[in-house]
Design a protein around this motif. Structure first.
Motif, short mmCIF file in Angstrom:
data_model
loop_
_atom_site.label_atom_id
_atom_site.label_comp_id
_atom_site.label_asym_id
_atom_site.label_seq_id
_atom_site.Cartn_x
_atom_site.Cartn_y
_atom_site.Cartn_z
N PRO A 75 0.78 -1.24 0.00
CA PRO A 75 0.00 0.00 0.00
C PRO A 75 0.81 1.30 0.00
O PRO A 75 0.21 2.37 0.16
CB PRO A 75 -0.83 -0.09 1.30
CG PRO A 75 -0.40 -1.33 1.98
CD PRO A 75 0.84 -1.84 1.32
N HIS A 76 2.14 1.22 -0.21
CA HIS A 76 2.93 2.47 -0.24
C HIS A 76 4.26 2.18 -0.93
O HIS A 76 5.13 1.50 -0.37
CB HIS A 76 3.16 2.98 1.19
CG HIS A 76 3.86 4.31 1.27
ND1 HIS A 76 3.35 5.37 1.97
CD2 HIS A 76 5.02 4.75 0.73
CE1 HIS A 76 4.16 6.41 1.88
NE2 HIS A 76 5.19 6.05 1.12
N ILE A 77 4.41 2.69 -2.15
CA ILE A 77 5.64 2.44 -2.92
C ILE A 77 5.80 3.56 -3.94
O ILE A 77 4.81 4.09 -4.45
CB ILE A 77 5.60 1.03 -3.57
CG1 ILE A 77 6.89 0.72 -4.33
CG2 ILE A 77 4.37 0.84 -4.46
CD1 ILE A 77 7.06 -0.76 -4.68
N HIS A 78 7.06 3.91 -4.22
CA HIS A 78 7.34 5.02 -5.14
C HIS A 78 7.91 4.48 -6.45
O HIS A 78 9.07 4.04 -6.49
CB HIS A 78 8.34 5.99 -4.50
CG HIS A 78 7.81 6.67 -3.28
ND1 HIS A 78 7.27 7.94 -3.31
CD2 HIS A 78 7.73 6.26 -1.99
CE1 HIS A 78 6.88 8.28 -2.08
NE2 HIS A 78 7.15 7.28 -1.26
N LEU A 79 7.14 4.56 -7.48
CA LEU A 79 7.57 4.07 -8.80
C LEU A 79 8.85 4.76 -9.30
O LEU A 79 9.74 4.08 -9.81
CB LEU A 79 6.42 4.25 -9.79
CG LEU A 79 6.62 3.89 -11.25
CD1 LEU A 79 5.29 3.46 -11.85
CD2 LEU A 79 7.21 5.02 -12.08
N THR A 230 -0.49 10.29 1.42
CA THR A 230 0.52 11.30 1.73
C THR A 230 1.44 10.72 2.81
O THR A 230 1.36 9.53 3.13
CB THR A 230 -0.15 12.63 2.15
OG1 THR A 230 0.84 13.66 2.25
CG2 THR A 230 -0.89 12.52 3.47
N HIS A 231 2.36 11.56 3.30
CA HIS A 231 3.29 11.12 4.34
C HIS A 231 3.03 11.90 5.63
O HIS A 231 2.62 13.06 5.58
CB HIS A 231 4.74 11.37 3.90
CG HIS A 231 5.16 10.56 2.71
ND1 HIS A 231 4.85 10.92 1.42
CD2 HIS A 231 5.86 9.41 2.62
CE1 HIS A 231 5.35 10.01 0.58
NE2 HIS A 231 5.97 9.09 1.28
N LEU A 232 3.31 11.25 6.76
CA LEU A 232 3.05 11.88 8.06
C LEU A 232 4.05 11.40 9.10
O LEU A 232 4.23 10.18 9.27
CB LEU A 232 1.61 11.52 8.51
CG LEU A 232 1.20 11.89 9.94
CD1 LEU A 232 1.16 13.40 10.12
CD2 LEU A 232 -0.17 11.28 10.26
N GLY A 269 1.59 7.54 5.14
CA GLY A 269 2.83 6.78 5.22
C GLY A 269 3.62 7.14 6.46
O GLY A 269 3.80 8.32 6.75
N HIS A 270 4.06 6.11 7.20
CA HIS A 270 5.02 6.18 8.31
C HIS A 270 4.40 6.38 9.69
O HIS A 270 4.41 5.44 10.48
CB HIS A 270 6.13 7.20 8.01
CG HIS A 270 6.82 6.87 6.72
ND1 HIS A 270 7.63 5.77 6.59
CD2 HIS A 270 6.75 7.44 5.48
CE1 HIS A 270 8.06 5.69 5.34
NE2 HIS A 270 7.53 6.68 4.64
N CYS A 271 3.93 7.56 10.07
CA CYS A 271 3.24 7.75 11.38
C CYS A 271 4.03 7.18 12.55
O CYS A 271 3.48 6.47 13.39
CB CYS A 271 1.86 7.07 11.34
SG CYS A 271 0.79 7.68 10.04
N THR A 322 6.16 -1.57 1.54
CA THR A 322 7.62 -1.54 1.31
C THR A 322 8.20 -0.13 1.35
O THR A 322 9.34 0.06 1.77
CB THR A 322 7.98 -2.13 -0.07
OG1 THR A 322 7.44 -1.30 -1.10
CG2 THR A 322 7.47 -3.56 -0.21
N ASP A 323 7.51 0.85 0.79
CA ASP A 323 8.06 2.21 0.60
C ASP A 323 9.36 2.20 -0.21
O ASP A 323 10.23 3.04 -0.01
CB ASP A 323 8.28 2.93 1.93
CG ASP A 323 8.63 4.40 1.74
OD1 ASP A 323 8.13 5.02 0.78
OD2 ASP A 323 9.43 4.94 2.55
N VAL A 324 9.52 1.27 -1.13
CA VAL A 324 10.63 1.39 -2.10
C VAL A 324 10.51 2.76 -2.78
O VAL A 324 9.41 3.21 -3.06
CB VAL A 324 10.49 0.27 -3.18
CG1 VAL A 324 11.31 0.59 -4.43
CG2 VAL A 324 10.88 -1.09 -2.59
ZN ZN Z 1 6.88 7.15 0.80
#
Ligand code: ZN
Ligand code: GUN
Length: 438
Positions: A75-79, A230-232, A269-271, A322-324
């Motif tokens: 549910p969170h990855i950067h192409l 988004t990121h937090l 993302g993150h929290c 993953t947040d790749v």
């Molecule tokens: Zn991210």
């Protein structure tokens, strides 16, 4: 009508497991079968029963003794970060400025965007991930390339053109108006086309002006059913900078709340460093905290307090990803392993059953996509992963002493990676074995 039977051991979760062997939480069939029809699961259960409901000439693909589960969900990855994964930096903001904000500029070129989109979906498929929520770059072209390629492959993907209009190089900035217009164009072009879902994607508070936040809020009002990502609260310097940029906000999460960006369809993302007030507000709004263990360890961001958030009176919804390329591996098995270790460091535990529930149904519920993916129930998409717990010599040797399903799962998450993925099915079609060898 295209129909096939997949014979294997089957595992599908009904709800979050509450103990090491919470047998009511899952359905397991030692000699199981899935009847696949037109890309969907038509029946699931014991082979003898399911085979009886198929026509006599239905082809059978026999994956025994492998384990078939719903495809993994990331549910969170950067192409656009495929070519900066594993870049050496002390922490988040330096890493973004030194590598990411340089690399992402290349995605203005549609040919580059197309090439990486194809490689991205190849890599997910190789790792057994059948749905991901992807950040594309700020360029409309990168989202266009992502959805075109995903649609061509008939994958269920979520993604969005990132909105960012400050604190980044000029080539990587949109404006409040162009960010709105381009996002809207991508939504109108792709949302609901085949299995594509567009996510409204303001990158984070640091890279969006209040004017752009207003535009994200407008999109949110216009398209309330869409996911927003988004990121937090990932990193302490990030939190401090955000407070300088939004001095009237109570805290970081309040920035997003103020613009109406909290809610059940919102993925944060993150929290890692939430205050009690922020955790309460996330829980009350149904917002989702996305745990990205390999990224959090790689960037030294901190330890996500999963059990603290999951077991507090006002529970925060949680996903795992993953947040790749901040994350260091495309594998959801590697991600589960690192997640387990992050909890260990805090004196918290995550059972293997809970881990595999999170990779499948748990993440599907967090994305509000559980009516389509995350379980092996009739009517769900036939997006599947075929797992081999004896994929390497070391795993095979360890398997000699494994006696239970929970132990087998724990072995796969501890030692497994893409080699444990024997096959990935996308809408009922084999997808990993047919990838071109690069
Ligand atoms: Zn991210
Ligand atoms: N915060 C804002 N952008 C990013 C990103 O690309 N990766 C991570 N890990 N955090 C971010």
């Amino acid at each position: 009508m295209t129909e096939k039977l997949i014979r294997a051991r089957l595992l599908s979760f009904r709800r979050q497991p509450m103990s090491f062997d919470d047998a009511d939480a899952y359905a397991y069939h030692e000699d199981g079968a899935l009847l696949i029809r037109e890309g969907l699961i038509a029946a699931a259960g014991d082979y003898a029963e399911v085979a009886g409901s198929a026509s006599a000439d239905t082809p059978v693909i026999d994956h025994r003794p492998c384990l078939v589960m719903p495809g993994f969900i990331d549910p969170h990855i950067h192409l656009p970060q495929m070519q900066v994964i594993g870049s050496y930096a002390p922490a988040l903001l330096e890493w973004l400025n030194t590598y990411v904000f340089v690399e992402e500029q290349r995605f203005r070129d549609p040919a580059h965007a197309q090439r990486i989109a194809a490689r991205f979906l190849d890599e997910l498929t190789r790792h057994g991930t059948t749905t991901a929520v992807a950040y594309c770059s700020v360029h409309k072209e990168s989202a266009e390339a992502f959805f075109a390629e995903s649609h061509r492959r008939n994958m269920r993907m979520v993604g969005g053109k990132v909105m960012m209009d400050r604190n980044a190089p000029p080539e990587l900035r949109d404006t409040p108006q162009s960010g709105y217009d381009d996002t809207k164009a991508i939504i109108e072009r792709w949302n609901g086309v085949g299995r594509q879902h567009v996510a409204i994607s303001p990158r984070f508070a640091i890279t969006s002006t209040p004017e752009q936040m207003e535009m994200a809020a407008t999109l949110r009002r216009e398209y309330p059913d869409l996911l927003l990502q988004t990121h937090l609260s990932e990193n302490l310097a990030e939190i401090e900078f955000t407070r300088e940029l939004y001095p009237s906000a109570k805290d970081y999460f309040d920035v997003y709340e103020h613009y109406g960006l909290a809610g059940e369809k919102s993925l944060f993302g993150h929290c890692i460093h939430l205050s009690e007030r922020e955790a309460d507000a996330m829980a009350e709004s149904g917002s989702v905290a996305v745990f990205c263990p390999t990224s959090n360890m790689f960037l030294g961001s901190g330890l996500f307090p999963l059990k603290t958030l999951d077991e507090r009176e006002k529970r925060v919804r949680i996903a795992i990803a993953t947040d790749v390329g901040g994350g260091t591996n495309y594998s959801m098995l590697r991600t589960a392993d690192e997640g387990y270790k992050v909890l260990q460091l805090q004196g918290q535990r995550m059972t293997p059953l809970e881990c595999f529930w999170r990779l499948t149904r748990g993440n599907a519920e967090a994305l509000s996509l559980d009516q389509h993916i995350g379980s092996l129930e009739p009517g769900r998409d036939a997006d599947l992963v075929v797992l081999d717990a004896g994929a390497t010599p070391a795993m095979k040797l360890r398997m000699e002493t494994v006696g239970t399903l929970a132990e087998e799962l724990f072995l796969m998450q501890t030692l497994g990676d893409d080699r444990a993925i024997v096959e990935t099915y996308v809408a009922g079609e084999p997808a990993k074995s047919v990838l071109a060898t690069q």
